[in-house]
Design a protein around this motif. Structure first.
Motif, PDB file in Angstrom:
ATOM      1  N   SER A  28       1.078   5.883 -21.141  1.00 42.78           N
ATOM      2  CA  SER A  28       1.218   6.776 -20.927  1.00 42.78           C
ATOM      3  C   SER A  28       1.169   7.157 -20.200  1.00 42.78           C
ATOM      4  O   SER A  28       0.139   7.610 -18.689  1.00 42.78           O
ATOM      5  CB  SER A  28       0.586   7.735 -21.967  1.00 42.78           C
ATOM      6  N   VAL A  29       2.097   8.102 -18.968  1.00 40.35           N
ATOM      7  CA  VAL A  29       1.713   8.486 -18.166  1.00 40.35           C
ATOM      8  C   VAL A  29       1.152   9.346 -18.270  1.00 40.35           C
ATOM      9  O   VAL A  29       0.047   9.666 -16.416  1.00 40.35           O
ATOM     10  CB  VAL A  29       3.035   9.098 -17.230  1.00 40.35           C
ATOM     11  N   GLN A  30       0.940  10.116 -19.204  1.00 35.16           N
ATOM     12  CA  GLN A  30       0.038  11.658 -18.588  1.00 35.16           C
ATOM     13  C   GLN A  30      -1.602  10.961 -18.697  1.00 35.16           C
ATOM     14  O   GLN A  30      -2.781  11.739 -18.246  1.00 35.16           O
ATOM     15  CB  GLN A  30       0.248  12.684 -19.987  1.00 35.16           C
ATOM     16  N   ASP A  31      -0.939   9.516 -19.758  1.00 37.19           N
ATOM     17  CA  ASP A  31      -2.589   9.497 -19.522  1.00 37.19           C
ATOM     18  C   ASP A  31      -3.500   8.797 -18.614  1.00 37.19           C
ATOM     19  O   ASP A  31      -4.637   8.715 -18.008  1.00 37.19           O
ATOM     20  CB  ASP A  31      -2.987   8.651 -20.989  1.00 37.19           C
ATOM     21  N   SER A  32      -3.033   8.073 -18.028  1.00 41.77           N
ATOM     22  CA  SER A  32      -3.217   7.204 -17.305  1.00 41.77           C
ATOM     23  C   SER A  32      -3.553   8.730 -15.876  1.00 41.77           C
ATOM     24  O   SER A  32      -4.101   8.570 -15.143  1.00 41.77           O
ATOM     25  CB  SER A  32      -1.614   7.008 -16.530  1.00 41.77           C
ATOM     26  N   ALA A  33      -2.703   9.796 -15.807  1.00 38.97           N
ATOM     27  CA  ALA A  33      -3.065  10.832 -14.390  1.00 38.97           C
ATOM     28  C   ALA A  33      -4.223  11.278 -15.168  1.00 38.97           C
ATOM     29  O   ALA A  33      -5.003  12.343 -14.558  1.00 38.97           O
ATOM     30  CB  ALA A  33      -2.233  11.537 -14.623  1.00 38.97           C
TER      31      ALA A  33
ATOM     32  N   GLU B 151       1.388  -1.385   0.411  1.00 41.04           N
ATOM     33  CA  GLU B 151      -0.426  -0.323   0.045  1.00 41.04           C
ATOM     34  C   GLU B 151       0.416   1.128   0.307  1.00 41.04           C
ATOM     35  O   GLU B 151       0.144   1.912  -1.106  1.00 41.04           O
ATOM     36  CB  GLU B 151      -1.094  -0.234   1.198  1.00 41.04           C
ATOM     37  N   ARG B 152       1.885   1.560   0.583  1.00 42.59           N
ATOM     38  CA  ARG B 152       3.122   2.250   0.547  1.00 42.59           C
ATOM     39  C   ARG B 152       3.200   2.320  -0.103  1.00 42.59           C
ATOM     40  O   ARG B 152       3.836   3.835  -1.142  1.00 42.59           O
ATOM     41  CB  ARG B 152       3.867   2.312   1.835  1.00 42.59           C
ATOM     42  N   ALA B 153       3.932   1.558  -1.442  1.00 40.16           N
ATOM     43  CA  ALA B 153       4.938   1.441  -2.390  1.00 40.16           C
ATOM     44  C   ALA B 153       3.588   2.104  -3.841  1.00 40.16           C
ATOM     45  O   ALA B 153       3.907   2.391  -4.553  1.00 40.16           O
ATOM     46  CB  ALA B 153       5.192  -0.079  -3.172  1.00 40.16           C
ATOM     47  N   LEU B 154       2.036   1.614  -3.473  1.00 41.13           N
ATOM     48  CA  LEU B 154       0.799   1.905  -4.450  1.00 41.13           C
ATOM     49  C   LEU B 154       1.485   3.581  -4.229  1.00 41.13           C
ATOM     50  O   LEU B 154       0.955   4.370  -5.257  1.00 41.13           O
ATOM     51  CB  LEU B 154       0.044   1.311  -4.360  1.00 41.13           C
ATOM     52  N   VAL B 155       1.160   4.000  -2.763  1.00 40.15           N
ATOM     53  CA  VAL B 155       0.962   5.112  -2.835  1.00 40.15           C
ATOM     54  C   VAL B 155       2.095   6.539  -3.427  1.00 40.15           C
ATOM     55  O   VAL B 155       1.781   7.260  -3.860  1.00 40.15           O
ATOM     56  CB  VAL B 155       1.353   5.933  -0.990  1.00 40.15           C
ATOM     57  N   ASP B 156       3.030   5.793  -3.320  1.00 36.83           N
ATOM     58  CA  ASP B 156       4.010   6.705  -3.645  1.00 36.83           C
ATOM     59  C   ASP B 156       4.161   6.718  -5.308  1.00 36.83           C
ATOM     60  O   ASP B 156       4.592   7.153  -5.813  1.00 36.83           O
ATOM     61  CB  ASP B 156       5.462   5.940  -3.248  1.00 36.83           C
ATOM     62  N   PHE B 157       3.654   5.584  -5.382  1.00 40.89           N
ATOM     63  CA  PHE B 157       4.084   4.877  -7.249  1.00 40.89           C
ATOM     64  C   PHE B 157       3.143   5.858  -7.424  1.00 40.89           C
ATOM     65  O   PHE B 157       3.071   7.621  -8.535  1.00 40.89           O
ATOM     66  CB  PHE B 157       3.783   3.838  -7.632  1.00 40.89           C
ATOM     67  N   HIS B 158       1.848   6.662  -7.495  1.00 46.63           N
ATOM     68  CA  HIS B 158       0.700   7.400  -7.456  1.00 46.63           C
ATOM     69  C   HIS B 158       1.285   8.437  -7.758  1.00 46.63           C
ATOM     70  O   HIS B 158       0.507   9.506  -8.102  1.00 46.63           O
ATOM     71  CB  HIS B 158      -0.936   7.348  -6.958  1.00 46.63           C
ATOM     72  N   GLY B 159       1.753   8.872  -6.467  1.00 47.35           N
ATOM     73  CA  GLY B 159       2.619  10.719  -6.146  1.00 47.35           C
ATOM     74  C   GLY B 159       3.237  10.635  -7.434  1.00 47.35           C
ATOM     75  O   GLY B 159       3.470  12.027  -7.748  1.00 47.35           O
ATOM     76  N   ARG B 160       3.950   9.366  -7.789  1.00 48.27           N
ATOM     77  CA  ARG B 160       5.418  10.117  -9.308  1.00 48.27           C
ATOM     78  C   ARG B 160       4.638  10.224  -9.649  1.00 48.27           C
ATOM     79  O   ARG B 160       4.613  11.243 -10.870  1.00 48.27           O
ATOM     80  CB  ARG B 160       5.737   9.104  -8.873  1.00 48.27           C
ATOM     81  N   VAL B 161       3.794   9.670 -10.401  1.00 42.70           N
ATOM     82  CA  VAL B 161       2.355  10.436 -11.669  1.00 42.70           C
ATOM     83  C   VAL B 161       2.094  11.170 -11.425  1.00 42.70           C
ATOM     84  O   VAL B 161       1.937  11.667 -12.382  1.00 42.70           O
ATOM     85  CB  VAL B 161       1.604   8.507 -11.739  1.00 42.70           C
ATOM     86  N   GLU B 162       1.317  11.231 -10.669  1.00 48.76           N
ATOM     87  CA  GLU B 162       0.885  13.187 -10.138  1.00 48.76           C
ATOM     88  C   GLU B 162       1.880  13.644 -10.567  1.00 48.76           C
ATOM     89  O   GLU B 162       1.338  15.728 -10.875  1.00 48.76           O
ATOM     90  CB  GLU B 162       0.461  13.098  -9.299  1.00 48.76           C
ATOM     91  N   ARG B 163       3.001  14.176  -9.758  1.00 52.71           N
ATOM     92  CA  ARG B 163       4.200  14.702 -10.510  1.00 52.71           C
ATOM     93  C   ARG B 163       4.439  15.239 -11.348  1.00 52.71           C
ATOM     94  O   ARG B 163       4.870  16.258 -12.294  1.00 52.71           O
ATOM     95  CB  ARG B 163       5.102  14.306  -8.949  1.00 52.71           C
ATOM     96  N   ALA B 164       5.021  14.172 -12.179  1.00 55.01           N
ATOM     97  CA  ALA B 164       5.394  13.850 -13.646  1.00 55.01           C
ATOM     98  C   ALA B 164       4.068  14.369 -14.920  1.00 55.01           C
ATOM     99  O   ALA B 164       4.836  15.451 -15.250  1.00 55.01           O
ATOM    100  CB  ALA B 164       5.650  12.522 -13.914  1.00 55.01           C
ATOM    101  N   ALA B 165       2.777  14.446 -14.423  1.00 51.06           N
ATOM    102  CA  ALA B 165       2.130  14.886 -15.561  1.00 51.06           C
ATOM    103  C   ALA B 165       1.573  16.545 -14.872  1.00 51.06           C
ATOM    104  O   ALA B 165       1.470  16.650 -15.983  1.00 51.06           O
ATOM    105  CB  ALA B 165       0.603  14.669 -14.600  1.00 51.06           C
ATOM    106  N   ALA B 166       1.756  16.937 -13.631  1.00 47.33           N
ATOM    107  CA  ALA B 166       1.881  17.828 -13.741  1.00 47.33           C
ATOM    108  C   ALA B 166       2.968  19.007 -13.562  1.00 47.33           C
ATOM    109  O   ALA B 166       2.576  19.695 -15.037  1.00 47.33           O
ATOM    110  CB  ALA B 166       2.011  18.261 -11.866  1.00 47.33           C
ATOM    111  N   ALA B 167       3.929  17.946 -14.340  1.00 49.16           N
ATOM    112  CA  ALA B 167       5.010  18.604 -14.929  1.00 49.16           C
ATOM    113  C   ALA B 167       5.096  18.909 -16.261  1.00 49.16           C
ATOM    114  O   ALA B 167       5.897  19.039 -17.086  1.00 49.16           O
ATOM    115  CB  ALA B 167       6.379  18.063 -14.056  1.00 49.16           C
TER     116      ALA B 167
END
Length: 426
Positions: A162-167, A110-126
């Motif tokens: 795609s990271v962006q599409d997933s976000a 669960e911690r790894a999943l939260v971390d992964f989703h956080g990475r996706v959100e940050r990459a998409a925001a950039a």
């Protein structure tokens, strides 16, 4: 089949049914729904399991009312006699489920999943894009499980998505609920009174004329003022339907939004007492090549095995015997040898081999997130495109498909009204 209508709708899935229903309500408008299969529903398809206590519905395609509070099909089911919405949370949403993991492993995942989703959100925001696999930390013990979940959600492994599409994916609010009588049965029932022509494949759409579009099928040609196309992206990319003049931008968009693959193997249980009602588990946690097992849904006498990506493609190729061996191997690890032996195959889907579909739902390749908007763009103000792949946020869902079909119908109505107003009066 009529040879001239105001609007022709191509495809009888959720999007096509929604479009045709909206058009059919318009007074004075003629419409035809053309479907290549012998049924309506598209990738929503319920079939009966012949059981001693009567027919038991099995959803071969979509089965869950995702984001049910904002899912249009929830209201349709509630308003349709003979259909019932089961509002219990999905088994994978139950915090008590361990997915076959020990307690500390579940917490670590669960911690790894939260971390992964956080990475996706940050990459998409950039506004950065690339494959989702780039955002999994090197050496993560959970790469396999994250890959498996990706094949369930997108029909493809992380390195293809795609990271962006997933976000961008925002399916709506609410838990995942079920239609007791079958999601596919509901979608097909919703189109029951439409002017539909089945077993009729569209081969070519000629939009070169200034007046009418010619829809050429294997049963003749239909002329229409406007056309709504709801064919899958793989059908469009492989020119299962050809356009004249050609539409290279559409073909490029469709190719960047390939259909992932998710399949199901249904297993009858011969010793029900060995399997928990509404039981749920994953076959493995260290590989993407694993299935999710939903045991005895509603207490029914079967297991739904759900798997995607390359595993699904391999099992489609190898057939039911190979899929059964695979499932028994994983069930042995989950429930023991006696339970693994107490199953027999009922039905195996092969959506990748359905000739007028060719897969399950559309994901965007890295760099392809913007192609959903391109695929949805009208052509000449009278050729419109709909389907789950064209929704900017609710892609991969039947409610996203419905919403795009209805929107395309509104645009087609406006086009027909404009064409009629431009006609000379006597």
């Amino acid at each position: 089949m009529r040879d001239e209508v105001d609007v022709a709708v191509i495809g009888g899935g959720a999007a096509g049914i929604a479009a045709a229903r909206r058009l059919a309500r318009q007074p004075g408008l003629s419409v035809i729904l053309i479907e290549a299969k012998d049924r309506l529903g598209g990738r929503a398809h319920t079939v009966p399991l012949r059981d001693g206590g009567g027919d038991v519905p099995m959803d071969l395609g979509c089965a869950w009312l995702h984001s049910a509070l904002t899912n249009v099909w929830t209201g349709i089911a509630d308003d349709t006699p003979g259909f019932t919405v089961d509002r219990r949370p999905a088994p994978w949403d139950d915090e008590g489920r361990d997915l076959g993991l020990a307690h500390d492993e579940r917490e670590d995942y669960e911690r790894a999943l939260v971390d992964f989703h956080g990475r996706v959100e940050r990459a998409a925001a950039a506004r950065a894009d690339g494959p989702l696999s780039d955002l999994v930390p090197a050496g993560s013990r959970w790469r396999g499980l994250l890959d498996a979940v990706s094949t369930y959600v997108s029909g493809a492994e992380l390195d293809r998505v795609s990271v962006q599409d997933s976000a961008d994916y925002q399916p709506g609010e609410g838990d995942d609920w079920r239609v007791v009588e079958g999601y596919g049965a509901l979608v097909a029932h919703h189109g029951r009174d439409l002017p539909a022509v089945l077993n009729t494949a569209v081969r070519r759409i000629d939009h070169s004329g200034a007046d009418r579009i010619r829809v050429e099928t294997d049963r003749g040609t239909v002329k229409a003022r406007a056309v709504v196309v709801t064919a899958s992206t793989d059908v469009l990319a492989r020119e299962g339907i050809r356009f004249h003049p050609a539409l290279p931008r559409k073909a490029e968009a469709a190719a960047a939004l390939p259909l992932g693959l998710a399949d199901k193997l249904f297993l009858r249980v011969t010793k029900p007492e060995l399997f928990p009602v509404e039981g749920y588990g994953l076959g493995a946690s260290d590989t993407g090549r694993t299935a999710a097992y939903h045991m005895r849904p509603f207490g029914r006498p079967f297991i739904e095995c759900f798997y995607g990506g390359e595993l699904a493609r391999d099992l489609e190729r190898d057939g039911t015997a190979a899929a059964l061996d695979f499932a028994r191997g994983e069930l042995r690890g989950l429930l023991g040898a006696e339970a693994a032996a107490a199953v027999e195959p009922i039905h195996m889907t092969a959506w990748g081999r359905e000739p007028h579909v060719l897969g399950s739902y559309a994901y965007a390749v890295p760099g392809g997130a913007g192609m959903r908007a391109r695929l949805a763009e009208p052509v000449d103000g009278r050729l419109f495109f709909a389907g789950e792949a064209t929704h900017p946020e609710r892609f991969t869902t039947a409610h996203g498909a419905h919403d795009t079909g209805k929107a395309a119908a509104e645009a087609a109505l406006a086009a027909v009204a404009q064409a009629r107003s431009a006609m000379p009066t006597s």
